[in-house]
Design an enzyme around this catalytic site. Sequence first.
Site, PDB file in Angstrom:
ATOM      1  N   ASP A  20       0.876  -1.158   0.000  1.00 16.84           N
ATOM      2  CA  ASP A  20       0.000   0.000   0.000  1.00 16.84           C
ATOM      3  C   ASP A  20       0.932   1.232   0.000  1.00 16.84           C
ATOM      4  OD1 ASP A  20      -2.090   1.861   0.838  1.00 16.84           O
ATOM      5  OD2 ASP A  20      -1.152   1.721   2.815  1.00 16.84           O
ATOM      6  N   ASP A  22       0.054   5.109   1.088  1.00 18.15           N
ATOM      7  CA  ASP A  22      -0.106   6.004   2.249  1.00 18.15           C
ATOM      8  C   ASP A  22      -0.047   5.253   3.571  1.00 18.15           C
ATOM      9  OD1 ASP A  22      -0.674   8.757   1.346  1.00 18.15           O
ATOM     10  OD2 ASP A  22      -2.283   7.784   0.240  1.00 18.15           O
TER      11      ASP A  22
HETATM   12  O1  M1P Z   1      -4.487   5.800  -0.345  1.00 19.75           O
HETATM   13  C1  M1P Z   1      -5.454   6.123   0.592  1.00 19.75           C
HETATM   14  C2  M1P Z   1      -6.333   7.264   0.128  1.00 19.75           C
HETATM   15  O2  M1P Z   1      -5.524   8.411  -0.068  1.00 19.75           O
HETATM   16  C3  M1P Z   1      -6.208   9.568  -0.372  1.00 19.75           C
HETATM   17  O3  M1P Z   1      -7.104   9.852   0.691  1.00 19.75           O
HETATM   18  P1  M1P Z   1      -7.167  11.274   1.439  1.00 19.75           P
HETATM   19  O4  M1P Z   1      -6.969  12.326   0.405  1.00 19.75           O
HETATM   20  O5  M1P Z   1      -8.549  11.262   2.033  1.00 19.75           O
HETATM   21  O6  M1P Z   1      -6.096  11.274   2.497  1.00 19.75           O
HETATM   22  C4  M1P Z   1      -7.059   9.413  -1.617  1.00 19.75           C
HETATM   23  O7  M1P Z   1      -6.227   9.419  -2.750  1.00 19.75           O
HETATM   24  C5  M1P Z   1      -7.880   8.156  -1.571  1.00 19.75           C
HETATM   25  O8  M1P Z   1      -8.447   7.910  -2.843  1.00 19.75           O
HETATM   26  C6  M1P Z   1      -7.051   6.966  -1.171  1.00 19.75           C
HETATM   27  O9  M1P Z   1      -7.877   5.836  -1.019  1.00 19.75           O
END
Ligand code: M1P
EC number: 5.4.2.8
Length: 255
Positions: A20, A22
């Site tokens: 993953d 983030d």
């Molecule tokens: O990768 C996790 C999420 O990252 C972003 O979420 P947010 O902007 O709410 O922090 C988005 O790109 C979301 O689509 C993605 O699932």
Amino acid sequence: MSISQEFAYKERPDVLVLFDVDGTLTPARLTISDEVKETLAKLRKKVCIGFVGGSDLSKQIEQLGPNVLDEFDYSFSENGLTAYRLGVQQASQSFINWIGEEEYNKLAVFILKYLANLDLPKRRGTFLEFRNGMINVSPIGRNASTEERNEFEKYDKEHQIRAKFVEALKKEFPHLKLTYSIGGQISFDVFPTGWDKTYCLQHVEKDGFKEIHFFGDKTFEGGNDYEIYVDERTIGHSVSSPDDTVKILNELFNL
Ligand code: M1P
């Protein structure tokens, strides 16, 4: 099934490690550190590596670097709806083809009206983002700064803005087989049920891996890493941060 010759130079070409983005390779929406990059470069000599995120490719390039398609064997954006293998784009589907213009219009109108009626301390821009494999809905707007993101996340924890929004959508559109996923800080993703991160696994099937590892931070039920983490085709690893990812990789693969 024999392993592709393109991966034959690796120590264990029949092993794939998927990440993953983030919270696993980078802090939320921020960039990859030199330490994580170096760890991945070492790992790639031993096994095949790929990333699978909900974001679109342009955002992943901002986070993982401009050469991302060359630095990973597999690059999966929007859960694999946009897919690259060794830098070559693979065939994919689209959300709009799946849902059709008429239903999408109704969904978008409901979302825009709901957004307008929300009681929020701050609004920025890009509240509904149309992507290839999904839509992304953000009450504060995707143009929020890092500080504004953190503020919204806190506000949302207290007021359950996103959770209530999702409930309203489920109630309004019970006939649509949609999944709503609160994966990040300020938004939620909407996509056809089944188009979660397991979607990307079809793109690696023909390479016949004996082991597929997955590293993610939102591996709890309801998190956007949950389905692929518990999938029987993967060996799941739950991490608390990019540092934790590095630690586990060092232990597991003797880097
Ligand atoms: O990768 C996790 C999420 O990252 C972003 O979420 P947010 O902007 O709410 O922090 C988005 O790109 C979301 O689509 C993605 O699932």
